[in-house]
Design a protein around this motif. Structure first.
Motif, short mmCIF file in Angstrom:
data_model
loop_
_atom_site.label_atom_id
_atom_site.label_comp_id
_atom_site.label_asym_id
_atom_site.label_seq_id
_atom_site.Cartn_x
_atom_site.Cartn_y
_atom_site.Cartn_z
N UNK A 227 0.83 -1.20 0.00
CA UNK A 227 0.00 0.00 0.00
C UNK A 227 0.87 1.26 0.00
N UNK A 228 0.49 2.26 -0.82
CA UNK A 228 1.19 3.54 -0.75
C UNK A 228 0.46 4.43 0.24
N UNK A 229 1.17 5.46 0.73
CA UNK A 229 0.47 6.45 1.53
C UNK A 229 -0.31 7.37 0.60
N UNK A 230 -1.37 7.98 1.08
CA UNK A 230 -2.14 8.90 0.24
C UNK A 230 -1.20 9.99 -0.31
N UNK A 231 -1.11 10.05 -1.66
CA UNK A 231 -0.15 10.98 -2.29
C UNK A 231 -0.51 12.42 -2.00
N UNK A 232 -1.80 12.71 -1.88
CA UNK A 232 -2.21 14.09 -1.61
C UNK A 232 -1.73 14.51 -0.22
N UNK A 233 -1.94 13.60 0.73
CA UNK A 233 -1.55 13.93 2.10
C UNK A 233 -0.02 13.98 2.23
#
Ligand code: PMP
Ligand code: GLU
Length: 397
Positions: free
Chosen positions: A13-19
């Motif tokens: 899983x990636x971290x939310x790119x926006x956040x």
């Protein structure tokens, strides 16, 4: 710790790119760098005073206990009324679930409906978290893409071509995050007519930017009766009411789907926060806060005009949300003598480092040729950002 001990789920899983990009902008700012931050999809306004007062009153009245998992009856009723008033949609209270932000409503629906291997068609560009939430629920995202030449909107034939016997859900937002594009009633009807022939497919319609619409009004795919029982309408308070921190979202769906989502939520987080729910009931009864929308619209017009002056940028002219999603692929392969830009991640990265303008690359939205710029920020920042972007690209021409 030994990273191998982490679950496969979290490892992939990636971290939310926006956040993540928003955090990077904040970190640079805290180190004294003068960043113009255009990362986050968050209204820069404070929550309107009358909504805050409704929460203060609720605190004094003792709304401090656990709430029912599907939400306070007063809020669920306000949602039923809102859906009738604004969207001409008929729902009963047992079809409404109040959630901890719209994000949780999407997660509930995926966990309640997807089995491992089920395919979920994402109308692309899509909002970053769709892909990850589907994967957490062990579904398989299938991307169907549209570029700037078709205003980033998917045509019925494209949707039909992506459907297989494993398709369980179609997921999209309108107004769209990240492009700001808005599907019209006719465009939604084209998609609905395709889906009419596939009774096993659910449609998750994320309408959280409903009120941030500068065009001819909002249309919901739930308004087509022949598919309505398979549509899950997602909405929430974050965007239209500047209530991101209050964490109140909701869904409207078939009663059995709603009940299953309540089951999921009861095991994860319970009912959403009590004060936020009372304030949200007040806000929904009040309806749209037009002053905020008018300000976004002024900024949108100025930003489109200024960004179009940037050489090499193809700029869309969206009528919803608060993002522009320029195609910057002209710069791929171009060098300023020091660095070469190969994709939107590098473009965004160099731009924050060199020009101190923070954006989100298009790649995590499924569109690697674009970057997302949020104009939920002051006019002054919009003007300054464009000035800096123009300077930045000069080196690469
Ligand atoms: N859907 C879309 C399209 C969004 O942009 C966001 C961003 N916040 C959400 C859902 C989640 O909203 P919330 O803050 O209510 O969780
Ligand atoms: N939805 C907002 C955005 O796209 C907030 C960030 C997030 O929730 O990921 O910027």
């Amino acid at each position: 710790m030994d990273k191998n001990l982490l679950s496969n789920r979290v490892k992939t899983m990636g971290e939310s790119a926006t956040l993540t990009m928003a955090q990077m902008a904040r970190d640079l700012k805290s180190r004294g760098v003068d960043i113009v931050d255009m990362t986050l999809g968050e209204p820069d306004f404070d929550t309107p005073c009358d909504i805050k007062n409704a929460a203060k009153k609720a605190l004094d009245e003792g709304y401090t206990k656990y709430t029912p998992v599907p939400g306070l009856p007063m809020l669920r009723k306000a949602i039923v009324n809102k859906l009738k008033r604004d969207n001409n949609l008929d729902y009963n209270i047992d079809q409404i679930v109040v959630t901890n932000g719209a994000k949780q409503a999407i997660a509930n629906a995926c966990l309640a409906l997807l089995n491992p291997g089920d395919e979920v068609i994402l109308l692309t560009p899509y909002w970053v978290s769709y892909d990850s939430i589907v994967k957490i629920a062990e579904g398989v995202p299938v991307l169907v893409s549209a570029g700037i030449d078709q205003d980033f909107k998917i045509k019925p034939q494209q949707l039909e071509a992506a459907i297989t016997d494993k398709t369980k859900m179609v997921m999209f937002s309108s107004p769209v995050n990240p492009t700001g594009s808005v599907y019209s009633h006719e465009e939604l009807e084209g998609l609905a007519k395709v889906l009419k022939n596939y009774p096993g497919i659910y449609i998750l319609s994320d309408e959280i930017y409903e009120y941030i619409n500068f065009g001819s009004g909002h249309a919901s795919i739930a308004s087509f009766d022949y598919i309505k029982d398979r549509v899950i309408v997602i909405n929430g308070m974050s965007k239209g009411f500047a209530m991101t921190g209050w964490r109140i979202g909701y869904m409207a769906a078939d009663a059995d789907v709603a009940k299953s989502c309540v089951k999921v939520q009861s095991q994860f987080t319970s009912g959403a926060n009590s004060l936020g729910q009372v304030a949200s009931a007040y806000a929904l009864d009040h309806g749209v806060y037009k002053e905020m929308i008018d300000i976004f619209n002024e900024r949108r017009k100025v930003f489109i005009k200024l960004l179009k002056e940037v050489p090499g940028f193809k700029v869309n002219e969206p009528t919803g949300a608060f993002y522009l999603f320029p195609d910057i692929s002209y710069y791929f392969g171009k060098s300023n003598g020091k660095i070469t830009i190969n994709n939107s991640v590098e473009f965004s990265d160099y731009m924050i480092r060199e020009a101190h303008v923070a954006s989100v690359p298009g790649t995590p939205f499924g569109a690697q040729e674009c970057i997302r710029l949020s104009y939920a920020t002051s006019m002054e920042n919009i003007i300054e950002a464009t000035k800096r972007i123009k300077e930045f690209v000069k080196g690469f021409e």
